[in-house]
Design a protein around this motif. Sequence first.
Motif, PDB file in Angstrom:
ATOM      1  N   UNK A 233      23.111   7.196  28.459  1.00 24.05           N
ATOM      2  CA  UNK A 233      23.555   8.158  29.473  1.00 24.05           C
ATOM      3  C   UNK A 233      24.955   7.799  29.952  1.00 24.05           C
ATOM      4  N   UNK A 234      25.194   6.524  30.236  1.00 23.21           N
ATOM      5  CA  UNK A 234      26.511   6.102  30.715  1.00 23.21           C
ATOM      6  C   UNK A 234      27.589   6.349  29.656  1.00 23.21           C
ATOM      7  N   UNK A 235      27.252   6.120  28.390  1.00 18.88           N
ATOM      8  CA  UNK A 235      28.230   6.317  27.310  1.00 18.88           C
ATOM      9  C   UNK A 235      28.641   7.779  27.152  1.00 18.88           C
ATOM     10  N   UNK A 236      27.687   8.688  27.357  1.00 16.36           N
ATOM     11  CA  UNK A 236      27.927  10.099  27.081  1.00 16.36           C
ATOM     12  C   UNK A 236      27.783  10.983  28.325  1.00 16.36           C
ATOM     13  N   UNK A 237      27.917  10.393  29.487  1.00 17.26           N
ATOM     14  CA  UNK A 237      27.689  11.096  30.751  1.00 17.26           C
ATOM     15  C   UNK A 237      28.517  12.374  30.881  1.00 17.26           C
ATOM     16  N   UNK A 238      29.709  12.402  30.358  1.00 15.22           N
ATOM     17  CA  UNK A 238      30.574  13.572  30.513  1.00 15.22           C
ATOM     18  C   UNK A 238      30.076  14.790  29.730  1.00 15.22           C
ATOM     19  N   UNK A 239      29.306  14.598  28.661  1.00 12.25           N
ATOM     20  CA  UNK A 239      28.854  15.727  27.841  1.00 12.25           C
ATOM     21  C   UNK A 239      27.864  16.651  28.555  1.00 12.25           C
ATOM     22  N   UNK A 240      26.820  16.139  29.205  1.00  7.80           N
ATOM     23  CA  UNK A 240      25.836  17.039  29.815  1.00  7.80           C
ATOM     24  C   UNK A 240      26.195  17.547  31.208  1.00  7.80           C
ATOM     25  N   UNK A 241      27.196  16.970  31.855  1.00  6.75           N
ATOM     26  CA  UNK A 241      27.490  17.326  33.249  1.00  6.75           C
ATOM     27  C   UNK A 241      27.663  18.834  33.473  1.00  6.75           C
ATOM     28  N   UNK A 242      28.343  19.579  32.598  1.00  4.95           N
ATOM     29  CA  UNK A 242      28.476  21.020  32.839  1.00  4.95           C
ATOM     30  C   UNK A 242      27.129  21.757  32.891  1.00  4.95           C
ATOM     31  N   UNK A 243      26.107  21.208  32.269  1.00  3.08           N
ATOM     32  CA  UNK A 243      24.787  21.841  32.242  1.00  3.08           C
ATOM     33  C   UNK A 243      23.882  21.360  33.372  1.00  3.08           C
ATOM     34  N   UNK A 244      24.298  20.320  34.058  1.00  2.00           N
ATOM     35  CA  UNK A 244      23.467  19.703  35.107  1.00  2.00           C
ATOM     36  C   UNK A 244      23.976  20.087  36.492  1.00  2.00           C
ATOM     37  N   UNK A 245      24.042  21.374  36.743  1.00  2.63           N
ATOM     38  CA  UNK A 245      24.489  21.897  38.034  1.00  2.63           C
ATOM     39  C   UNK A 245      23.286  22.474  38.769  1.00  2.63           C
ATOM     40  N   UNK A 246      23.245  22.296  40.072  1.00  3.33           N
ATOM     41  CA  UNK A 246      22.118  22.787  40.862  1.00  3.33           C
ATOM     42  C   UNK A 246      21.028  21.734  40.950  1.00  3.33           C
ATOM     43  N   UNK A 247      19.796  22.194  41.090  1.00  2.00           N
ATOM     44  CA  UNK A 247      18.649  21.289  41.247  1.00  2.00           C
ATOM     45  C   UNK A 247      18.117  20.878  39.879  1.00  2.00           C
ATOM     46  N   UNK A 248      17.997  19.573  39.676  1.00  2.00           N
ATOM     47  CA  UNK A 248      17.501  19.112  38.393  1.00  2.00           C
ATOM     48  C   UNK A 248      16.973  17.707  38.434  1.00  2.00           C
ATOM     49  N   UNK A 249      16.447  17.283  37.295  1.00  2.00           N
ATOM     50  CA  UNK A 249      15.813  15.974  37.195  1.00  2.00           C
ATOM     51  C   UNK A 249      16.222  15.291  35.896  1.00  2.00           C
ATOM     52  N   UNK A 250      16.389  13.989  35.989  1.00  2.00           N
ATOM     53  CA  UNK A 250      16.675  13.141  34.837  1.00  2.00           C
ATOM     54  C   UNK A 250      15.399  12.377  34.512  1.00  2.00           C
ATOM     55  N   UNK A 251      14.802  12.680  33.375  1.00  2.00           N
ATOM     56  CA  UNK A 251      13.550  12.060  32.948  1.00  2.00           C
ATOM     57  C   UNK A 251      13.838  10.707  32.309  1.00  2.00           C
ATOM     58  N   UNK A 252      13.115   9.680  32.728  1.00  2.00           N
ATOM     59  CA  UNK A 252      13.253   8.309  32.196  1.00  2.00           C
ATOM     60  C   UNK A 252      14.663   7.776  32.420  1.00  2.00           C
ATOM     61  N   UNK A 253      15.173   7.960  33.611  1.00  2.00           N
ATOM     62  CA  UNK A 253      16.558   7.598  33.940  1.00  2.00           C
ATOM     63  C   UNK A 253      16.778   6.115  34.198  1.00  2.00           C
ATOM     64  N   UNK A 254      15.723   5.374  34.415  1.00  2.00           N
ATOM     65  CA  UNK A 254      15.807   3.958  34.803  1.00  2.00           C
ATOM     66  C   UNK A 254      16.621   3.783  36.085  1.00  2.00           C
ATOM     67  N   UNK A 255      16.622   4.815  36.933  1.00  2.00           N
ATOM     68  CA  UNK A 255      17.345   4.735  38.195  1.00  2.00           C
ATOM     69  C   UNK A 255      18.825   5.019  38.076  1.00  2.00           C
ATOM     70  N   UNK A 256      19.264   5.543  36.932  1.00  2.00           N
ATOM     71  CA  UNK A 256      20.673   5.860  36.708  1.00  2.00           C
ATOM     72  C   UNK A 256      20.764   7.324  36.279  1.00  2.00           C
ATOM     73  N   UNK A 257      20.538   8.227  37.233  1.00  2.00           N
ATOM     74  CA  UNK A 257      20.533   9.661  36.918  1.00  2.00           C
ATOM     75  C   UNK A 257      21.875  10.091  36.348  1.00  2.00           C
ATOM     76  N   UNK A 258      21.831  11.076  35.463  1.00  2.00           N
ATOM     77  CA  UNK A 258      23.024  11.544  34.767  1.00  2.00           C
ATOM     78  C   UNK A 258      24.090  12.062  35.725  1.00  2.00           C
ATOM     79  N   UNK A 259      23.682  12.651  36.839  1.00  2.00           N
ATOM     80  CA  UNK A 259      24.616  13.102  37.876  1.00  2.00           C
ATOM     81  C   UNK A 259      24.106  12.609  39.229  1.00  2.00           C
ATOM     82  N   UNK A 260      24.986  12.368  40.186  1.00  2.00           N
ATOM     83  CA  UNK A 260      24.557  11.823  41.480  1.00  2.00           C
ATOM     84  C   UNK A 260      23.579  12.714  42.239  1.00  2.00           C
TER      85      UNK A 260
END
Length: 124
Positions: A17-44
């Motif tokens: 996720x940290x390596x490729x965090x910039x790729x999914x950010x445009x799709x992660x707007x609004x209310x959402x969830x990061x599955x199996x994030x290990x406490x490091x969600x893709x967006x704050x």
Amino acid sequence: MEMAMTTEEFHSYVSETARYRDLPVPYCQGAGVDIASQGDAVVPWGMSFDLPEREFLRYSSGNPPKGPIHLRGYADKLPFDSASLDWLYSSHFLEDVSDWLPMLSEWCRCVRIGGYIVILIPDK
């Protein structure tokens, strides 16, 4: 035999996720969830979802999560109303699951029409 990581190694490990965090950010707007994030969600603003604590610690070789885990449970039984999420993100999780269909069906149930399910899986 694979050796477990120390706590320091676990927290310094650069996740996919940290390596490729910039790729999914445009799709992660609004209310959402990061599955199996290990406490490091893709967006704050994303909710972090992971295994129940005992199972998480077994999976992570006893290491604590990298940050807050907002919700715990199993990814095939999410605690969300139908069509209540704008997005759902999962990175390097499905390769550990033998039967994807129940999980993907549950994820589709939770994400609204027009929302996004973003899945990263290894190609090797």
